[in-house]
Design a protein around this motif. Structure first.
Motif, mmCIF file in Angstrom:
data_model
loop_
_atom_site.group_PDB
_atom_site.id
_atom_site.type_symbol
_atom_site.label_atom_id
_atom_site.label_comp_id
_atom_site.label_asym_id
_atom_site.label_seq_id
_atom_site.Cartn_x
_atom_site.Cartn_y
_atom_site.Cartn_z
ATOM 1 N N SER A 1 0.854 -1.180 0.000
ATOM 2 C CA SER A 1 0.000 0.000 0.000
ATOM 3 C C SER A 1 0.898 1.240 0.000
ATOM 4 O O SER A 1 2.092 1.172 0.309
ATOM 5 N N GLN A 2 0.333 2.357 -0.357
ATOM 6 C CA GLN A 2 1.092 3.599 -0.411
ATOM 7 C C GLN A 2 1.669 3.945 0.967
ATOM 8 O O GLN A 2 2.819 4.377 1.072
ATOM 9 N N GLU A 3 0.914 3.704 2.025
ATOM 10 C CA GLU A 3 1.367 4.016 3.373
ATOM 11 C C GLU A 3 2.598 3.183 3.754
ATOM 12 O O GLU A 3 3.558 3.692 4.322
ATOM 13 N N VAL A 4 2.564 1.890 3.420
ATOM 14 C CA VAL A 4 3.686 1.009 3.736
ATOM 15 C C VAL A 4 4.914 1.412 2.930
ATOM 16 O O VAL A 4 6.028 1.466 3.453
ATOM 17 N N LEU A 5 4.720 1.716 1.651
ATOM 18 C CA LEU A 5 5.831 2.127 0.799
ATOM 19 C C LEU A 5 6.474 3.406 1.321
ATOM 20 O O LEU A 5 7.699 3.497 1.414
ATOM 21 N N ILE A 6 5.666 4.380 1.690
ATOM 22 C CA ILE A 6 6.193 5.635 2.230
ATOM 23 C C ILE A 6 6.943 5.378 3.525
ATOM 24 O O ILE A 6 8.022 5.928 3.750
ATOM 25 N N ALA A 7 6.401 4.536 4.380
ATOM 26 C CA ALA A 7 7.067 4.217 5.644
ATOM 27 C C ALA A 7 8.414 3.537 5.404
ATOM 28 O O ALA A 7 9.377 3.759 6.148
ATOM 29 N N LYS A 8 8.520 2.711 4.372
ATOM 30 C CA LYS A 8 9.784 2.051 4.048
ATOM 31 C C LYS A 8 10.777 3.026 3.423
ATOM 32 O O LYS A 8 11.978 2.948 3.678
ATOM 33 N N LEU A 9 10.290 3.918 2.574
ATOM 34 C CA LEU A 9 11.183 4.836 1.858
ATOM 35 C C LEU A 9 11.649 6.021 2.700
ATOM 36 O O LEU A 9 12.758 6.524 2.486
ATOM 37 N N ASN A 10 10.834 6.488 3.632
ATOM 38 C CA ASN A 10 11.179 7.685 4.405
ATOM 39 C C ASN A 10 12.552 7.616 5.060
ATOM 40 O O ASN A 10 13.346 8.552 4.887
ATOM 41 N N PRO A 11 12.894 6.581 5.813
ATOM 42 C CA PRO A 11 14.215 6.569 6.440
ATOM 43 C C PRO A 11 15.358 6.516 5.426
ATOM 44 O O PRO A 11 16.417 7.103 5.649
ATOM 45 N N ILE A 12 15.135 5.855 4.304
ATOM 46 C CA ILE A 12 16.172 5.774 3.272
ATOM 47 C C ILE A 12 16.395 7.142 2.653
ATOM 48 O O ILE A 12 17.539 7.615 2.520
ATOM 49 N N ILE A 13 15.322 7.809 2.282
ATOM 50 C CA ILE A 13 15.426 9.132 1.666
ATOM 51 C C ILE A 13 15.979 10.141 2.662
ATOM 52 O O ILE A 13 16.828 10.973 2.316
ATOM 53 N N ARG A 14 15.525 10.082 3.902
ATOM 54 C CA ARG A 14 16.018 11.005 4.925
ATOM 55 C C ARG A 14 17.521 10.816 5.149
ATOM 56 O O ARG A 14 18.275 11.785 5.218
ATOM 57 N N GLY A 15 17.955 9.575 5.229
ATOM 58 C CA GLY A 15 19.380 9.308 5.412
ATOM 59 C C GLY A 15 20.203 9.792 4.235
ATOM 60 O O GLY A 15 21.261 10.399 4.405
ATOM 61 N N TRP A 16 19.720 9.539 3.036
ATOM 62 C CA TRP A 16 20.426 9.976 1.832
ATOM 63 C C TRP A 16 20.532 11.491 1.788
ATOM 64 O O TRP A 16 21.597 12.041 1.513
ATOM 65 N N SER A 17 19.425 12.167 2.090
ATOM 66 C CA SER A 17 19.442 13.629 2.030
ATOM 67 C C SER A 17 20.303 14.225 3.143
ATOM 68 O O SER A 17 20.994 15.219 2.928
#
Length: 43
Positions: free
Chosen positions: A4-20
């Motif tokens: 679901s979109q919510e699960v995908l966002i929850a998985k991607l947020n820490p990765i994107i935050r760390g990268w940024s």
């Protein structure tokens, strides 16, 4: 398996935050805006 979109966002947020956080001193805000737009369109 489709996520679901919510699960995908929850998985991607820490990765994107760390990268940024890692690249924030060398990458311009224009690049961040471009990636933000690309991710928005993909979601």
């Amino acid at each position: 398996m489709a996520w679901s979109q919510e699960v995908l966002i929850a998985k991607l947020n820490p990765i994107i935050r760390g990268w940024s956080n890692y690249h924030n001193s060398v990458v311009s805000s224009d690049t961040f805006q471009k990636f933000d737009h690309i991710i928005w369109e993909l979601l």
